[in-house]
Design an enzyme around this catalytic site. Structure first.
Site, short mmCIF file in Angstrom:
data_model
loop_
_atom_site.label_atom_id
_atom_site.label_comp_id
_atom_site.label_asym_id
_atom_site.label_seq_id
_atom_site.Cartn_x
_atom_site.Cartn_y
_atom_site.Cartn_z
N GLY A 71 22.04 -47.09 -56.44
CA GLY A 71 23.16 -46.17 -56.60
C GLY A 71 22.71 -44.82 -57.12
O GLY A 71 23.22 -43.78 -56.70
N THR A 72 21.74 -44.82 -58.01
CA THR A 72 21.23 -43.57 -58.56
C THR A 72 20.63 -42.70 -57.46
O THR A 72 20.90 -41.49 -57.38
CB THR A 72 20.18 -43.85 -59.65
OG1 THR A 72 20.83 -44.41 -60.79
CG2 THR A 72 19.45 -42.57 -60.06
N ASN A 151 32.11 -46.98 -64.97
CA ASN A 151 31.21 -48.07 -65.32
C ASN A 151 31.37 -48.55 -66.76
O ASN A 151 30.99 -49.69 -67.08
CB ASN A 151 29.75 -47.66 -65.08
CG ASN A 151 29.38 -46.37 -65.79
OD1 ASN A 151 30.03 -45.35 -65.58
ND2 ASN A 151 28.35 -46.40 -66.60
N GLN A 179 30.86 -49.45 -58.96
CA GLN A 179 31.56 -50.44 -59.77
C GLN A 179 32.75 -51.05 -59.06
O GLN A 179 33.19 -52.15 -59.41
CB GLN A 179 32.00 -49.81 -61.10
CG GLN A 179 30.89 -49.48 -62.05
CD GLN A 179 30.22 -50.72 -62.63
OE1 GLN A 179 30.79 -51.80 -62.67
NE2 GLN A 179 29.00 -50.56 -63.12
N HIS A 201 23.58 -54.86 -56.51
CA HIS A 201 23.45 -55.76 -57.66
C HIS A 201 24.70 -55.81 -58.54
O HIS A 201 24.75 -56.59 -59.50
CB HIS A 201 22.20 -55.43 -58.49
CG HIS A 201 22.30 -54.21 -59.36
ND1 HIS A 201 22.47 -54.30 -60.72
CD2 HIS A 201 22.25 -52.90 -59.06
CE1 HIS A 201 22.50 -53.07 -61.23
NE2 HIS A 201 22.36 -52.21 -60.24
N THR A 237 9.81 -47.14 -45.80
CA THR A 237 9.94 -48.46 -45.19
C THR A 237 11.11 -49.19 -45.82
O THR A 237 11.22 -49.28 -47.05
CB THR A 237 8.65 -49.27 -45.36
OG1 THR A 237 7.58 -48.57 -44.72
CG2 THR A 237 8.79 -50.66 -44.77
N CYS A 327 22.25 -48.30 -68.28
CA CYS A 327 21.29 -47.25 -67.93
C CYS A 327 20.98 -46.33 -69.10
O CYS A 327 19.95 -45.66 -69.11
CB CYS A 327 21.84 -46.42 -66.76
SG CYS A 327 22.03 -47.36 -65.23
#
Length: 385
Positions: A71-72, A151, A179, A201, A237, A327
């Protein structure tokens, strides 16, 4: 000792069905998807099917899904890529004051590159004022970025109104939906979203994989250069097992949302009502109902600054919670989200974030309600001596 996990906003347990879908791509189907031989083409076909499945979950086109590592990364890509691609049109962005740090820090960096950023405040419930957003729009505004659900406090913003306003004014609209995606309905067409950040995740998928939805025709520059992967927009990749797991996790969420949503709402409301009944000093951070069904953020009057101690006391009883964003937890700083809704620094340090997921049960909630009041009372007694 019983162990109950209430930190699903930080990360979720990988669903066994997701893991089963991923496993062949660690062993049997291990080819590089850019290779022309059969192993490579097997991997490529799997990625493109995953892209199609993920697009369906968003009501998007398959070519509008760009896979990333997180997401970052997706948020950085959206803000910086859109800003530089549209610099000839203007240099002004608008974001809310309660965005994730990766959005806010991207904006602070953009300010060093000649861009101007308006940080839109929120009210005491954590909601933006759409009328105030309208007043902040300028002829030079090129992008508005407002997260779907926060979040830390779980508050859900009125994306339908924001999207309609941005579309009317010809301004790109990005939302961080990490979220909310997979937990509540999210339709990029209905919401008039141009860019949307999601990751795996937070929905019982693997870590290390995310995506950026980019509406067809939107002007954006790649932020990572190399061999031209992902339609030339994100070179590297591809993480094949992660992408397969991401799509499977999204499919499960879409299939099960109709019965999972009311179940989680009931768990959340039982927990909030039980905490308020057992701990009179408790108060909720964020709107009571306009919040994710998986999120509670609670503080306690007279208990300011003691959340870290409470977290450890609960941990000893097998209850795993957090005091805010994972985070930023290692930075030992006051929550900018709680500050934005009017909490003072000690109140912000005194808040607990309790977040649910697919594997949270009614028995887990009752165990929390059994242990939490005594933990609060015991620590309050020690602290007030």
């Amino acid at each position: 000792m019983k162990s109950v996990y209430f930190d699903n906003a930080a990360s979720t347990q990988v669903d066994e069905r997701v893991l089963a879908a991923m496993l062949p791509f660690f062993g049997q189907n291990y080819g590089n998807p850019s290779s022309l031989h059969i192993k490579g083409q097997e991997a490529r076909e799997a990625i493109e099917q995953a892209r199609t499945d993920l697009a369906a979950a968003l009501n998007a086109k398959r070519e509008e899904i760009i896979f990333t590592s997180s997401g970052t990364e997706s948020n950085n890509f959206a803000l910086k890529g859109c800003a530089f691609a549209n610099r000839h049109r203007g240099n002004h962005l608008i974001v809310s004051a309660i965005e994730h740090d990766c959005v806010l820090n991207s904006c602070r960096w953009l300010e060093t590159q000649g861009f101007s950023v308006t940080y839109l405040p929120v009210n005491g419930d954590g909601l933006i004022d759409v009328n105030q957003l309208q007043e902040c729009l300028q002829p030079e505004t090129i992008l508005v970025s407002i997260m779907h659900a926060n979040n830390e406090i779980g508050v859900i913003q009125p994306l339908d109104e924001i999207g309609a306003l941005c579309r009317e004014r010809g301004v790109y609209f990005h939302t961080d939906a990490c979220q909310s995606f997979g937990k509540i309905p999210f339709d990029v067409e209905r919401l008039n979203v141009d860019f949307a950040t999601i990751n795996a995740h937070k929905i019982h998928g693997p870590k290390g994989v995310g995506a950026l939805y980019i509406r067809s025709g939107s002007a954006i520059l790649p932020w990572q250069h190399g061999g031209g992967h992902e339609f030339g927009l994100r070179s590297a990749t591809e993480n094949v097992p992660g992408i397969i797991g991401f799509a499977k996790a999204a499919q499960i969420c879409a299939t099960e949302m109709s019965h999972e949503l009311p179940r989680l709402h009931a768990l959340r409301d039982r927990a909030i009502d039980g905490i308020f009944a057992a701990i009179p000093s408790a108060y909720l951070n964020g709107h009571r109902t306009l919040r994710l069904p998986t999120n509670i953020n609670v503080g306690f009057d007279g208990f300011e600054g003691q959340a870290p101690n409470l977290l450890m006391a609960l941990d000893k009883q097998g209850i795993i919670v957090s005091t805010g964003s994972a985070c930023s937890s290692h930075q030992n700083k006051t929550s900018h989200v709680l500050a934005a809704i009017g909490r003072n620094p000690l109140q912000a340090i005194g808040a607990l974030r309790i977040t649910f997921g697919r594997f949270t049960t009614a028995e887990d909630i009752e165990y929390l309600l059994e242990i939490l009041p005594d933990a609060v009372n015991n620590l309050h007694s020690l602290w007030s001596r």
